[in-house]
Design an enzyme around this catalytic site. Structure first.
Site, PDB file in Angstrom:
ATOM      1  CB  VAL A  15      -0.959   0.005   1.219  1.00  9.69           C
ATOM      2  CG1 VAL A  15      -1.875   1.225   1.158  1.00  9.69           C
ATOM      3  CG2 VAL A  15      -1.791  -1.282   1.263  1.00  9.69           C
ATOM      4  NE  ARG A  46      10.083  -5.061   8.204  1.00 13.11           N
ATOM      5  CZ  ARG A  46       9.142  -5.992   8.129  1.00 13.11           C
ATOM      6  NH1 ARG A  46       8.838  -6.683   9.203  1.00 13.11           N
ATOM      7  NH2 ARG A  46       8.507  -6.243   7.011  1.00 13.11           N
ATOM      8  NE  ARG A  47      12.713  -6.175   4.564  1.00 13.20           N
ATOM      9  CZ  ARG A  47      11.868  -7.134   4.219  1.00 13.20           C
ATOM     10  NH1 ARG A  47      12.273  -8.378   4.168  1.00 13.20           N
ATOM     11  NH2 ARG A  47      10.629  -6.847   3.896  1.00 13.20           N
ATOM     12  CB  ILE A 135     -15.590  -0.080  -0.303  1.00  8.54           C
ATOM     13  CG1 ILE A 135     -15.295  -1.235  -1.264  1.00  8.54           C
ATOM     14  CG2 ILE A 135     -17.073   0.277  -0.313  1.00  8.54           C
ATOM     15  CD1 ILE A 135     -15.920  -2.557  -0.839  1.00  8.54           C
ATOM     16  N   GLY A 186      -2.062 -15.417  -5.552  1.00  9.07           N
ATOM     17  CA  GLY A 186      -1.711 -14.238  -4.765  1.00  9.07           C
ATOM     18  C   GLY A 186      -2.852 -13.680  -3.927  1.00  9.07           C
ATOM     19  CE  LYS A 204     -10.519  -5.953   6.506  1.00  2.00           C
ATOM     20  NZ  LYS A 204     -10.356  -6.840   5.347  1.00  2.00           N
TER      21      LYS A 204
END
Ligand code: NAP
Length: 451
Positions: A15, A46-47, A135, A186, A204
């Site tokens: 994201v 982090r990396r 949404i 995925g 949620k």
């Protein structure tokens, strides 16, 4: 145009990287909408070596130092997890920075603490992207319906499980094969626990119930069941009843003997194919909101994905940035109602129960009497497998058969007691499956085909 609004971005993954891209691509439009340029102050990861697409001078591995910078106006948290996100956002809010987050787990667990910190410092706290991705759902519930009385928020809020259940329905595959397919494409993570065991949907549901009923509801308050035990037979049974199986998050304001209460629950359930939620397939999300004056509203779209979720994040960022430019702040979370949580045992739904029995005279009457003794009224019952071969079952005296029972509405406690009592019946081999049948506001007569 005012001075630029400086953004500290925590996380640059699926994201976050899309937020960076859209901020860059839409810089002029966003500046015009906000009334000031919106600029990245820094990006915590982090990396850093894994982010060659981002200007190196923006990257840092010290999110606390980034959040503490005096020039930061808005902190956008897209790291995920409880810590260190919780402490970082509490620090940001206490220091008057506005916060935008997509972190459902954090909001569901620490929503009260974050809201209190925002209240005290007068900063904004927005988290539209935490539920149902792209949404627009939280803002309509919180703002557009602020003058109405919401009764129910129910829907499909987890794309992974919806993909798996849709695949099982369309191909006849079992759960394990459908999960493998979801992973290959995925749609499921290497460790799918948060999705398939309902944790994600429960977080949620907690957020939705909190906003809809002005009561702080945490993930621990939400009754949760996942989809691991849904079988190809369950899906076929649902089809025979004219239903689909969906993992539902259901939040309702209910009237109990002690007054109004909130029911929040997540479980797989059969819904009539004629209900609009039944046709939501693949990784899509859809949520029904029912309010006294507005009636039923449906929100539908992509519940996850980098660009989709980034759209909701940027909507929040623009709102927070605008508020800073004009010197105000947006509406706060309201949790004035303090409604109790209805115990799951009191929740009333219909049930579809497969009871494996020895096919002998009187078995139907024996099973029916157990349902009646526990005040669970049977709507329909059908016997399958009568006269079948009992080879390999070791019973010797009768063929195996399955009684498919659909009940009228009954409490969860009554159904659980019925199942326990059934297991003690000599004629019963076992209770093979139990699925709830949710009408979601439709009249019970809308469920056809159960003869
Ligand atoms: P992600 O791809 O795993 O990215 C996480 C990012 O945070 C990575 O850039 C990671 O750095 C960084 N990070 C993690 N821990 C850190 C730490 N301690 N210090 C500094 N940086 C740290 O996650 P995502 O899918 O973008 O999800 C982000 C948030 O959005 C989560 O709360 C998630 O629930 C929510 N969300 C995601 C979606 C979606 O479709 N993905 C949809 C709705 C909501 P490295 O890159 O260096 O590892």
């Amino acid at each position: 145009m005012s001075d630029s609004i400086k953004v500290a971005l925590l996380g640059c993954g699926v994201v976050g990287s899309q937020v960076v891209r859209l901020l860059d691509e839409q810089a002029e439009e966003l500046a015009a909408r906000v009334g000031a340029p919106v600029e990245l102050a820094g990006i915590a990861v982090r990396r850093p070596q894994r982010h060659p697409e981002v200007p190196a001078e923006l990257l840092t591995t010290d999110p606390a130092a980034l959040v503490a910078r005096p020039d930061v106006d808005v902190v956008v948290e897209l790291m995920g997890g409880i810590e260190p996100a919780r402490d970082l956002l509490l620090d940001a809010l206490k220091n008057g920075r506005s916060v935008v987050s997509a972190n459902k787990a954090l909001l569901a667990e620490e929503g009260e603490a974050l809201a209190a910190a925002a209240r005290e410092s007068g900063a904004d706290l927005y988290y539209e992207a935490s539920v149902a991705g792209a949404i627009p759902l939280l803002r309509p519930i919180q703002q557009s319906l602020a003058g109405d009385r919401i009764r129910r928020v129910a829907g499909i809020v987890n794309g992974t499980t919806n993909f798996i259940l849709s695949a099982m329905e369309s191909t006849g595959a079992g759960y394990a094969d459908a999960l493998e397919e979801a992973g290959r494409l995925g749609y499921a993570e290497a460790d799918p626990t948060a999705d398939v065991d309902g944790y994600d949907a429960a977080s949620k549901a907690a957020i939705l119930a909190s906003l809809a009923f002005h009561t702080r509801v945490t993930a621990a308050d939400v009754h949760r069941e996942g989809i691991r035990d849904v079988t190809a037979t369950d899906i076929a049974s649902a089809r025979a009843l004219g239903c689909s199986v969906k993992l539902l998050a259901i939040c309702e304001q209910v009237d109990t003997a002690d007054g109004p209460a909130v029911s929040a629950r997540v479980y797989p359930a059969m819904i009539p194919k004629s209900h609009p939620l039944a046709s939501v397939s693949g990784a899509f999300n859809a949520v029904f909101v029912e309010a006294d004056a507005a009636g039923a509203l449906m929100f539908y779209g992509q519940g996850a994905g980098g660009p989709q979720t980034a759209s909701a994040v940027l909507g929040d960022l623009v709102a927070a940035a605008r508020n800073r430019v004009i010197g105000g702040r947006g509406p706060r979370d309201s949790a004035y109602a303090h409604l109790p949580i209805q115990p799951m045992g009191e929740v009333r739904t219909r049930y579809h129960v497969n009871v494996d029995v020895h096919d002998r005279a009187g078995v139907l009457a024996a099973v029916a009497s157990v349902f009646a003794a526990h005040d669970v009224s049977i709507a329909t019952v059908k016997q399958e497998g009568r006269g079948g071969d009992d080879e390999g079952h070791g019973d010797g005296d009768a063929s195996p058969a399955t009684l498919v029972v659909v009940t009228h509405e009954a409490s969860d406690a009554a159904l659980q007691a019925t199942v326990e009592a059934l297991s003690g019946l000599e004629a019963v081999r076992g209770v093979a499956s139990i699925l709830r049948v949710e009408d979601l506001g439709r009249p019970v007569s809308a469920l056809g085909g159960a003869q």
